[in-house]
Write an enzyme that holds these catalytic residues in place. Structure first.
Site, PDB file in Angstrom:
ATOM      1  N   ASP A 251      66.368  -6.160  52.512  1.00  0.00           N
ATOM      2  CA  ASP A 251      67.540  -7.192  52.472  1.00  0.00           C
ATOM      3  C   ASP A 251      66.818  -8.385  53.092  1.00  0.00           C
ATOM      4  O   ASP A 251      67.276  -9.191  54.133  1.00  0.00           O
ATOM      5  CB  ASP A 251      68.801  -6.846  53.570  1.00  0.00           C
ATOM      6  CG  ASP A 251      70.054  -7.718  53.444  1.00  0.00           C
ATOM      7  OD1 ASP A 251      69.824  -8.578  52.174  1.00  0.00           O
ATOM      8  OD2 ASP A 251      70.689  -7.721  54.404  1.00  0.00           O
ATOM      9  N   LYS A 254      64.474 -11.974  48.238  1.00  0.00           N
ATOM     10  CA  LYS A 254      64.952 -11.303  47.074  1.00  0.00           C
ATOM     11  C   LYS A 254      63.647 -11.126  46.009  1.00  0.00           C
ATOM     12  O   LYS A 254      63.355 -10.305  45.389  1.00  0.00           O
ATOM     13  CB  LYS A 254      66.019 -11.734  46.148  1.00  0.00           C
ATOM     14  CG  LYS A 254      67.053 -12.021  47.187  1.00  0.00           C
ATOM     15  CD  LYS A 254      67.398 -10.921  47.899  1.00  0.00           C
ATOM     16  CE  LYS A 254      68.269 -11.167  49.030  1.00  0.00           C
ATOM     17  NZ  LYS A 254      68.522 -10.347  50.119  1.00  0.00           N
ATOM     18  N   ASN A 280      72.100  -7.191  47.632  1.00  0.00           N
ATOM     19  CA  ASN A 280      72.081  -8.363  46.633  1.00  0.00           C
ATOM     20  C   ASN A 280      71.280  -8.372  45.420  1.00  0.00           C
ATOM     21  O   ASN A 280      70.666  -9.422  45.003  1.00  0.00           O
ATOM     22  CB  ASN A 280      71.329  -9.664  47.677  1.00  0.00           C
ATOM     23  CG  ASN A 280      72.136  -9.831  48.680  1.00  0.00           C
ATOM     24  OD1 ASN A 280      71.465  -9.967  49.837  1.00  0.00           O
ATOM     25  ND2 ASN A 280      73.350  -9.846  48.773  1.00  0.00           N
ATOM     26  N   GLU A 309      78.524 -11.095  50.717  1.00  0.00           N
ATOM     27  CA  GLU A 309      79.016 -10.851  52.012  1.00  0.00           C
ATOM     28  C   GLU A 309      79.301 -11.967  52.978  1.00  0.00           C
ATOM     29  O   GLU A 309      79.866 -11.888  54.149  1.00  0.00           O
ATOM     30  CB  GLU A 309      77.834  -9.952  53.024  1.00  0.00           C
ATOM     31  CG  GLU A 309      76.348 -10.760  52.849  1.00  0.00           C
ATOM     32  CD  GLU A 309      75.549 -10.274  51.557  1.00  0.00           C
ATOM     33  OE1 GLU A 309      74.333 -10.001  51.742  1.00  0.00           O
ATOM     34  OE2 GLU A 309      76.229  -9.811  50.878  1.00  0.00           O
TER      35      GLU A 309
END
Length: 332
Positions: A251, A254, A280, A309
């Site tokens: 997390d 990316k 994600n 989120e």
């Protein structure tokens, strides 16, 4: 007008914590691994959960009061205080028909300013009992309603824990990359098998310091170790402790999901039987990572849909986003 003022105050609070005054964490969601940072932390040797020391003041609990503040932090607070005073001046007597919820939100921003990462701590300490992980997570979720921030959130947090249990994982050794304030780390840690341990990597020393305090407050300091630094630089150090991870959670930046996963495979952290969860993967998205874990015989991957989120309501044209967590089992 009241709602607009509340949103404006929320934005001012964010700006005070970002840009030249902070890390701009929630304004630049893919840039947590931007540059190298050197820091040292004064932590007693018994507090082993911070693997790389960082020089910060530590508050052992809600009664501790900071007595020294760096000049930049003072400027942040002066800016935020002034902004709060201006906006709240016309929130005290809202016009007829205005929303009581908006007034309540505005009062929250004034009472609980968020100009630096450690500002979340007084709120958590005031809302959650020491050692109660559920209450700490709930307090973090409540704080996140007002200040968008990196955390898995209640919906995705429950999904991750349900998947761990549904798969019957016996997690003796686990790794998390992108810890922020320790929200997902606490959720993973309470699903560890007896004698299990979670190793975390967090790039930002200020975030790692807050995470370490919340981990201690939750009573999980004996099962969570936090490494501070860039994932690519820290992974070889983690490999000395994690010979084979049962569960890995990604997390962080990316664009680093795929290179970091491949590096973990090279180091032996990820191997046959390891379950790799990644957040994600739809929004903002990790197409190269998904291609890797969804093609060929080496991986079995499942996506569990969930909402993105946090809400970026001040961004023009923003609308809630659909997202997903991927769960990939290494088969070879």
């Amino acid at each position: 007008m009241v709602r607009l003022a509340a949103v404006w105050l929320r934005l001012l609070a964010g700006l005070a914590a970002c840009g030249s005054l902070g890390s701009a964490a929630f304004l630049q969601p893919t840039c947590r691994h931007i540059s190298s940072m050197t820091a040292t932390l004064d932590v007693p040797s018994s507090s082993s959960f911070l693997a790389r020391p960082v020089r910060f003041r530590r508050s052992p609990g809600p009664s501790t009061k900071q007595t020294t503040v760096m000049s930049s932090a003072i400027h942040r607070r002066m800016f935020l205080s002034s902004a709060a005073s201006v906006v709240s001046s016309f929130l005290v007597s809202p016009p007829a028909g205005s929303s009581a919820a908006s007034v309540e939100s505005s009062e929250f921003y004034v009472k609980w300013p968020y100009a630096q990462p450690s500002d979340i701590l007084p709120f958590i300490f005031s809302q959650a009992s020491q050692g109660n992980v559920d209450e700490i997570l709930a307090a973090m979720d409540e704080f996140g309603r007002y200040y968008p921030m990196y955390k898995l959130g209640a919906e995705k947090g429950k999904i991750m824990e349900q998947e761990i249990r549904a798969r019957g994982l016996s997690i003796k050794s686990s790794l998390e990359v992108g810890t922020f304030f320790g929200y997902s780390a606490m959720r993973t840690a309470r699903n560890l098998a007896g004698g299990g341990h979670l190793y975390c990597i967090e790039y930002n020393p200020a975030h790692a310091d807050v995470a370490s305090q919340l981990v201690r407050y939750a009573g999980l300091q004996d099962v969570i170790t936090i490494f501070v630094g860039l994932s690519g630089e820290v992974l070889p150090k983690v490999a000395k402790h994690v010979k084979h991870a049962d569960f890995v959670f990604l997390d962080h930046n990316k664009s680093l999901y795929l290179p970091d996963l491949k590096r973990m495979q090279e180091l032996g952290i990820v191997g046959k039987g390891t379950v790799v969860a990644a957040d994600n993967v739809i929004y903002p998205g990790t197409p190269d990572f998904l291609d890797y874990v969804k093609s060929g015989p080496a991986w079995e991957t499942q996506l569990v849909e969930a909402n993105f989120e946090y809400d970026l309501m001040w961004k023009q044209g923003w609308s809630p986003k659909k997202d997903a967590i991927s769960f990939s089992t290494c088969l070879l």
